[in-house]
Design a protein around this motif. Structure first.
Motif, PDB file in Angstrom:
ATOM      1  N   LYS A  96     -21.968   4.470  24.606  1.00  0.00           N
ATOM      2  CA  LYS A  96     -21.930   3.641  23.403  1.00  0.00           C
ATOM      3  C   LYS A  96     -20.894   4.184  22.416  1.00  0.00           C
ATOM      4  O   LYS A  96     -20.228   3.450  21.718  1.00  0.00           O
ATOM      5  N   ARG A  97     -20.796   5.479  22.364  1.00  0.00           N
ATOM      6  CA  ARG A  97     -19.889   6.077  21.384  1.00  0.00           C
ATOM      7  C   ARG A  97     -18.433   6.001  21.802  1.00  0.00           C
ATOM      8  O   ARG A  97     -17.553   5.704  21.004  1.00  0.00           O
ATOM      9  N   VAL A  98     -18.177   6.273  23.073  1.00  0.00           N
ATOM     10  CA  VAL A  98     -16.810   6.543  23.453  1.00  0.00           C
ATOM     11  C   VAL A  98     -16.102   5.326  24.037  1.00  0.00           C
ATOM     12  O   VAL A  98     -14.885   5.201  23.960  1.00  0.00           O
ATOM     13  N   ALA A  99     -16.868   4.400  24.607  1.00  0.00           N
ATOM     14  CA  ALA A  99     -16.223   3.329  25.367  1.00  0.00           C
ATOM     15  C   ALA A  99     -16.011   2.072  24.536  1.00  0.00           C
ATOM     16  O   ALA A  99     -16.667   1.856  23.520  1.00  0.00           O
ATOM     17  N   ASP A 100     -15.061   1.250  24.990  1.00  0.00           N
ATOM     18  CA  ASP A 100     -14.858  -0.065  24.381  1.00  0.00           C
ATOM     19  C   ASP A 100     -15.610  -1.126  25.160  1.00  0.00           C
ATOM     20  O   ASP A 100     -16.155  -2.053  24.601  1.00  0.00           O
ATOM     21  N   VAL A 149     -37.031  -1.176  30.974  1.00  0.00           N
ATOM     22  CA  VAL A 149     -37.752   0.069  30.773  1.00  0.00           C
ATOM     23  C   VAL A 149     -38.311  -0.004  29.364  1.00  0.00           C
ATOM     24  O   VAL A 149     -37.610   0.248  28.395  1.00  0.00           O
ATOM     25  N   GLU A 150     -39.595  -0.385  29.293  1.00  0.00           N
ATOM     26  CA  GLU A 150     -40.156  -0.596  27.950  1.00  0.00           C
ATOM     27  C   GLU A 150     -40.159   0.716  27.201  1.00  0.00           C
ATOM     28  O   GLU A 150     -39.768   0.824  26.062  1.00  0.00           O
ATOM     29  N   GLU A 151     -40.612   1.727  27.924  1.00  0.00           N
ATOM     30  CA  GLU A 151     -40.800   2.985  27.235  1.00  0.00           C
ATOM     31  C   GLU A 151     -40.298   4.091  28.137  1.00  0.00           C
ATOM     32  O   GLU A 151     -40.925   4.453  29.116  1.00  0.00           O
ATOM     33  N   LEU A 152     -39.110   4.610  27.835  1.00  0.00           N
ATOM     34  CA  LEU A 152     -38.563   5.669  28.677  1.00  0.00           C
ATOM     35  C   LEU A 152     -39.341   6.959  28.465  1.00  0.00           C
ATOM     36  O   LEU A 152     -39.521   7.753  29.366  1.00  0.00           O
ATOM     37  N   TYR A 153     -39.781   7.126  27.249  1.00  0.00           N
ATOM     38  CA  TYR A 153     -40.514   8.347  26.923  1.00  0.00           C
ATOM     39  C   TYR A 153     -41.963   8.027  26.578  1.00  0.00           C
ATOM     40  O   TYR A 153     -42.289   7.776  25.423  1.00  0.00           O
ATOM     41  N   PRO A 154     -42.832   8.004  27.565  1.00  0.00           N
ATOM     42  CA  PRO A 154     -44.235   7.712  27.245  1.00  0.00           C
ATOM     43  C   PRO A 154     -44.835   8.903  26.498  1.00  0.00           C
ATOM     44  O   PRO A 154     -44.383  10.043  26.672  1.00  0.00           O
ATOM     45  N   GLY A 156     -22.312  -6.315  31.988  1.00  0.00           N
ATOM     46  CA  GLY A 156     -21.488  -5.459  31.152  1.00  0.00           C
ATOM     47  C   GLY A 156     -20.875  -6.276  30.030  1.00  0.00           C
ATOM     48  O   GLY A 156     -21.355  -7.365  29.703  1.00  0.00           O
ATOM     49  N   GLY A 157     -19.816  -5.724  29.458  1.00  0.00           N
ATOM     50  CA  GLY A 157     -19.155  -6.439  28.382  1.00  0.00           C
ATOM     51  C   GLY A 157     -18.746  -5.477  27.289  1.00  0.00           C
ATOM     52  O   GLY A 157     -18.665  -4.265  27.515  1.00  0.00           O
ATOM     53  N   ASP A 158     -18.522  -6.025  26.127  1.00  0.00           N
ATOM     54  CA  ASP A 158     -18.123  -5.207  24.992  1.00  0.00           C
ATOM     55  C   ASP A 158     -19.260  -4.276  24.597  1.00  0.00           C
ATOM     56  O   ASP A 158     -20.409  -4.694  24.497  1.00  0.00           O
ATOM     57  N   VAL A 159     -18.933  -3.030  24.392  1.00  0.00           N
ATOM     58  CA  VAL A 159     -19.966  -2.066  24.058  1.00  0.00           C
ATOM     59  C   VAL A 159     -20.658  -2.434  22.748  1.00  0.00           C
ATOM     60  O   VAL A 159     -21.863  -2.269  22.591  1.00  0.00           O
ATOM     61  N   ALA A 160     -19.896  -2.979  21.824  1.00  0.00           N
ATOM     62  CA  ALA A 160     -20.468  -3.318  20.522  1.00  0.00           C
ATOM     63  C   ALA A 160     -21.536  -4.395  20.642  1.00  0.00           C
ATOM     64  O   ALA A 160     -22.428  -4.498  19.804  1.00  0.00           O
ATOM     65  N   ALA A 161     -21.435  -5.192  21.710  1.00  0.00           N
ATOM     66  CA  ALA A 161     -22.320  -6.350  21.788  1.00  0.00           C
ATOM     67  C   ALA A 161     -23.528  -6.106  22.679  1.00  0.00           C
ATOM     68  O   ALA A 161     -24.285  -7.023  22.961  1.00  0.00           O
ATOM     69  N   ILE A 162     -23.696  -4.874  23.132  1.00  0.00           N
ATOM     70  CA  ILE A 162     -24.785  -4.636  24.082  1.00  0.00           C
ATOM     71  C   ILE A 162     -25.604  -3.438  23.603  1.00  0.00           C
ATOM     72  O   ILE A 162     -25.050  -2.462  23.090  1.00  0.00           O
ATOM     73  N   THR A 163     -26.913  -3.516  23.733  1.00  0.00           N
ATOM     74  CA  THR A 163     -27.744  -2.405  23.260  1.00  0.00           C
ATOM     75  C   THR A 163     -28.028  -1.443  24.408  1.00  0.00           C
ATOM     76  O   THR A 163     -27.860  -1.787  25.579  1.00  0.00           O
ATOM     77  N   ILE A 164     -28.475  -0.263  24.037  1.00  0.00           N
ATOM     78  CA  ILE A 164     -28.784   0.744  25.052  1.00  0.00           C
ATOM     79  C   ILE A 164     -29.872   0.252  25.982  1.00  0.00           C
ATOM     80  O   ILE A 164     -29.795   0.403  27.203  1.00  0.00           O
ATOM     81  N   ASP A 165     -30.879  -0.375  25.399  1.00  0.00           N
ATOM     82  CA  ASP A 165     -31.967  -0.887  26.227  1.00  0.00           C
ATOM     83  C   ASP A 165     -31.468  -1.897  27.240  1.00  0.00           C
ATOM     84  O   ASP A 165     -31.914  -1.924  28.386  1.00  0.00           O
ATOM     85  N   GLU A 166     -30.543  -2.735  26.782  1.00  0.00           N
ATOM     86  CA  GLU A 166     -29.999  -3.729  27.708  1.00  0.00           C
ATOM     87  C   GLU A 166     -29.247  -3.070  28.851  1.00  0.00           C
ATOM     88  O   GLU A 166     -29.354  -3.476  30.008  1.00  0.00           O
ATOM     89  N   ILE A 167     -28.481  -2.019  28.514  1.00  0.00           N
ATOM     90  CA  ILE A 167     -27.737  -1.309  29.561  1.00  0.00           C
ATOM     91  C   ILE A 167     -28.704  -0.698  30.562  1.00  0.00           C
ATOM     92  O   ILE A 167     -28.549  -0.830  31.775  1.00  0.00           O
ATOM     93  N   ILE A 168     -29.736  -0.039  30.054  1.00  0.00           N
ATOM     94  CA  ILE A 168     -30.716   0.579  30.958  1.00  0.00           C
ATOM     95  C   ILE A 168     -31.374  -0.477  31.824  1.00  0.00           C
ATOM     96  O   ILE A 168     -31.553  -0.294  33.032  1.00  0.00           O
TER      97      ILE A 168
END
Lengths: 515, 380
Positions: free
Chosen positions: A214-218, A251-256, A231-243
């Motif tokens: 999220k930080r480094v890529a476009d 993955v509702e809850e990565l850290y139960p 995929g797509g623009d990093v700005a338009a996608i959330t981490i949850d969506e990527i996962i």
């Protein structure tokens, strides 16, 4: 050719279309296409085995695709080996650094293309070009004459990048560049990536760490089972969506986190000092809690766990494990109900050539037969239970661990602790180099162990702060061999942990200073 | 077992496949193949020899002016193929098999210990010297100390075990690699043996030997139920014991773990140092036992004997699939490896091939066996 060079095409550095590759019956890549423009960073993410490394091998010419085409700057690009790819201006920076440790920085940078007169190396020119290549990194550690083996991993990586740049590569492929870097080096690397971007280099960035992406890529492209999952623009996608794209499910809850009830102190450490590291460490670990240890690589966290376990010598200080306060040795520690998970699975954690069953039962070969015999059948039966419980993908308990994937190997290493039925878990980087699904399993397991009906105590070292904050109840930071005070998870955040890990937080314990 | 099982043939095939995948089964096949090769070669060689001599006889007769009809009736002519068949049978026959078994025993017993050492990731170059020392100690005890056979045997084995213990101790305490330590011990032990024997062979009087010279002697007729001499049986029993130890005991699994990855073993609470010392001690003891066999064979304590035998012992383990990197090896494989070498030796000898050919063939076999083994590993 001329008509291809319109304004849009000219910015497109690298394009892959319809790339397919099978190995026997397994489809490694299926109709994969990517595009990278000049001055852009494309992140490739995906679980282990999703096809990232195969794709990169195709790109570097290490393997030939069965179908599909590639273009570089609008021209067809068909490298038949990595050297050709380099000559075409595409450089791979691999996870395993491919430097010669005994040579100096300048020799490494110019290796294989040393300018010579009549076979004699022109050292002045070597030096000049090496300096040109490294000066933009602005790293005091990097000088032309220093031996590469004396550099930190992060600086070694920079040497590798410098080598690629020195031969005029304009497309860089970074494969998991941060997996063995300290946070500081990661920051430095990101800065350099930004600079390279501005110079018009095209960068393909492969990583497990989604926050990093999220930080480094476009742009980001997610691979799953050899296909482009999205995929797509990093700005338009959330981490949850990527996962979700990576694992193919939400993955509702990565850290139960179940409610935990810390009990009595099972491990108490007072002013522990080893030969070099740790310099001083004190902590209290309760039953039914997860205590995290954050810090940079080289801060002495691994050494702390090792000296707790009797693997490294203790110079001074006290360790009380349960009721035992005597000298430590691995044999004793296992008998006292503690177990350790090594950060270095391949070299230390597992005997790779041995079977899953042997690895799982190695620490306790009792109770597998009469008269102290070890009957393979009983070993296998015990192991099958863990294969099932942890979902270890293997042909059976007798398969050698070598042929398993990283995530599955880690499950085997964890199964050993479970099979031994230890009470105190010392986990060193339990999720290093494993895919998201395996990570999720590790987090779930840790939670079950800490919050289950027979709660265990877990001491966990990790360099990945979100994970520590997600899993632990309390966190302490280690910096230059010293273990700081422990914080409850709700009184600290990533930023503060990082400040302390880098030694920038104002010193004394119980600090109230606000930045 | 479920009801809908695949047909018998399919099951048999799958059993055979599984068997074939076992490395030691392949080795046994190789042994059988080499053996059969010599059986056939021996027959062919004999037949060719007879054929040639027949031709010479006929030529002689022709020169002497005997008419063609008469020539065929000469008494010296023999039919080549039955003779060749006989030669083949001789190689297959019991006396030859027994001899092969006897000749394998010395290397075989020493190789039991060496297998353990090599699986644990070490190597022991001193076994040849220990064999010599043990034979000297036994002879000395019998001849000069007036000891009974049991005491002498115990003394020989104990001497071997002692020097194995010293090697193991030096390796773990001084942290010097086994190659160097045992290279040094090779000389130390050889020197000790020469010192005890005053640099000459110790001959033992016949009446002091008791049963000690029968261990590797050919089985007499009245005891033919024994099939092979006592020493060979001792090897078989010891092989089974060590195989069980390696496969079914904690020590055995620890030996594999130490050889496969010492760091992992230490991390898992294996007392790595103790395992190593134990393994080298056992190796020394087995070399001592091999020394007993050597003594029984020669009935002489020879301080200069068994020179370079450690290399044969290592070769047997390595042909048998032992990896010098540790973690791999099996007793069955080692035994087959030792047998392969003996079969080649005795086959070449009986075919009248000179010793240098024999050595070249054995050398090639060692390299080929290990290369094939590596190939197998890569394909996994």
């Amino acid at each position: 050719m001329a008509e291809r060079v319109d304004s849009h095409q000219s910015t497109l550095r690298l394009e892959m279309r319809g790339v397919c590759k099978r190995f026997g019956a397994t489809v490694a890549l299926d109709d994969v296409g990517i595009k990278v423009a000049t001055g852009r960073v494309l992140a490739m993410v995906g679980e282990n085995g999703a096809g990232k490394s195969t794709l990169m091998k195709v790109l570097s010419g290490a393997i030939k695709p069965d179908a599909g085409q590639m273009w570089l700057d609008g021209l067809p690009y068909r490298p038949s080996n990595p050297l050709e790819a380099r000559k075409a201006g595409v450089a791979m920076i691999y996870q395993e650094l491919s430097l010669t440790p005994h040579l100096s920085v300048q020799e490494n940078i110019m290796l294989g293309m040393e300018p010579t007169t009549l076979g004699v190396v022109r050292w002045k020119q070597v030096r000049r070009r090496a300096i040109e290549a490294i000066e933009e990194f602005d790293n005091p550690e990097l000088t032309p004459d220093v031996r590469v083996s004396r550099l930190s991993v992060g600086s070694q990586q920079l040497v590798e990048i410098a080598r690629a740049l020195a031969i005029g590569c304009r497309t860089l492929v970074l494969d998991e560049p941060t997996s063995s870097l300290t946070q500081q080096d990661v920051e430095r690397l990101f800065e350099i990536i930004g600079r390279l971007k501005r110079q018009g280099k095209a960068i393909v960035y492969i990583s497990h760490f989604i926050e990093e992406v999220k930080r480094v890529a476009d742009e980001v492209t997610v691979l799953r089972d050899g296909r482009v999952a999205g995929g797509g623009d990093v700005a338009a996608i959330t981490i949850d969506e990527i996962i979700a794209l990576m694992v193919g499910r939400q993955v509702e809850e990565l850290y139960p986190r179940s409610t935990r009830h810390p009990g009595e102190v099972v491990l108490e450490v007072k002013d522990l000092a080893g030969v070099e590291k740790p310099r001083s460490a004190s902590l209290q670990l309760h039953r039914g809690e997860v205590l995290g240890i954050a810090g940079l690589i080289g801060a002495g966290r691994t050494e702390l766990l090792r000296s707790l376990f009797g693997l490294d010598p203790v110079r001074s200080g006290q360790i009380k494990l349960g009721l035992y306060a005597g000298p430590a040795s691995p044999v004793r520690r296992w008998m006292q109900g503690a177990g350790i998970l090594s950060e270095n699975r391949k070299e230390e954690g597992l005997a790779l050539a041995l079977s899953v069953a042997d690895n799982v039962t190695l620490s306790r070969l009792r109770g597998f037969g009469p008269l102290g015999l070890v009957l393979p059948g009983r070993q296998d039966r015990a192991t099958r239970r863990w294969i099932k419980r942890l979902g270890i993908r293997c042909q059976g308990p007798r398969q050698s661990v070598l042929s398993l994937s990283g995530g599955n190997q880690q499950r085997v290493a964890l199964a050993r602790l479970l099979q031994h039925d230890v009470d105190v878990f010392l986990l060193d980087e339990p999720t290093r180099g494993i895919d998201v699904a395996a990570k999720a399993l590790v987090y779930k397991l840790i939670d079950e162990l800490a919050g289950g009906p027979r709660p265990k105590a877990i001491l966990m070292v990790s360099s990945y702060l979100p994970e520590l904050l997600g899993v632990c109840d309390r966190v302490a930071v280690m910096c230059r061999g010293k273990l700081g005070p422990t914080y409850r998870i709700d009184e600290i955040d990533e930023h503060k942990l990082m400040l302390e890990a880098t030694g920038q937080a104002p010193g004394a314990p119980g600090r109230e200073v606000k930045s | 077992m479920s009801n809908n099982q695949p047909p018998l043939t399919a099951r048999l095939i799958s059993v055979f496949r599984a068997l074939y995948k076992q490395p030691s089964v392949k080795l046994i096949l190789a042994l059988v193949a080499i053996f059969l090769f010599f059986v056939v070669a021996m027959g062919v060689q004999e037949a060719v020899k007879i054929h040639r001599s027949n031709r010479n006889i006929l030529a002689e007769l022709a020169e002497a002016g005997v008419p063609p009809d008469e020539r065929q009736k000469d008494r010296r002519l023999t039919s080549p193929w039955p003779e060749g068949y006989g030669a083949s049978l001789r190689f297959l026959g019991r006396p030859n098999l027994e001899m092969i078994a006897r000749h394998t025993t010395i290397v075989g017993i020493a190789a039991l210990g060496m297998t353990m050492v090599i699986i644990s990731g070490g190597i022991d170059l001193s076994v040849g010297s220990i064999i010599a020392l043990s034979s000297v100690v036994i002879a000395w005890l019998l001849q000069y100390a007036g000891a009974g056979p049991w005491t002498a045997v115990l003394g020989g084995v104990a001497a071997g075990a002692f020097f194995g213990l010293v090697s193991g101790w030096l390796i773990t305490r001084l942290r010097v690699v086994p190659f160097i330590v045992t290279l040094g011990m090779l000389l130390v032990v050889r020197g000790t043996a020469k010192g005890i024997a005053r640099e000459q062979k110790i001959d033992v009087d016949m009446d002091r030997l008791m049963w000690l010279d029968e261990l590797l002697a050919s089985v007499p007729k009245e005891r033919s139920w024994m099939l092979v001499p006592l020493g060979v049986w001792l090897l078989v029993v010891m092989a089974v014991v060590v195989a069980v130890l390696l496969r079914y005991t904690r020590l055995g699994r620890h030996i594999f773990a130490v050889g496969s990855n010492e760091e992992t073993a230490r991390l898992c609470g294996v007392a790595v140092e103790r395992v190593k010392v134990t393994v080298f001690t056992l190796c020394g003891a087995f070399a001592g036992l091999a020394g007993l066999m050597q003594f029984s064979y020669l009935t002489v304590g020879d301080p200069t004997g068994a020179k370079g035998l450690e290399l044969n012992v290592i070769a047997a383990v390595v042909i048998g699939g032992g990896s010098l990197a540790g973690g791999e090896g099996s007793i069955l494989g080692t035994m087959v490896g030792a047998l392969i070498m003996t079969v080649i030796d005795s086959g070449c000898f009986q075919m009248g091939l000179p010793n240098w050919v024999q050595e070249i063939i054995t050398g090639v076999i060692i390299i080929v066996a290990v290369a094939l083994d590596r190939l197998r590993h890569r394909s996994i």
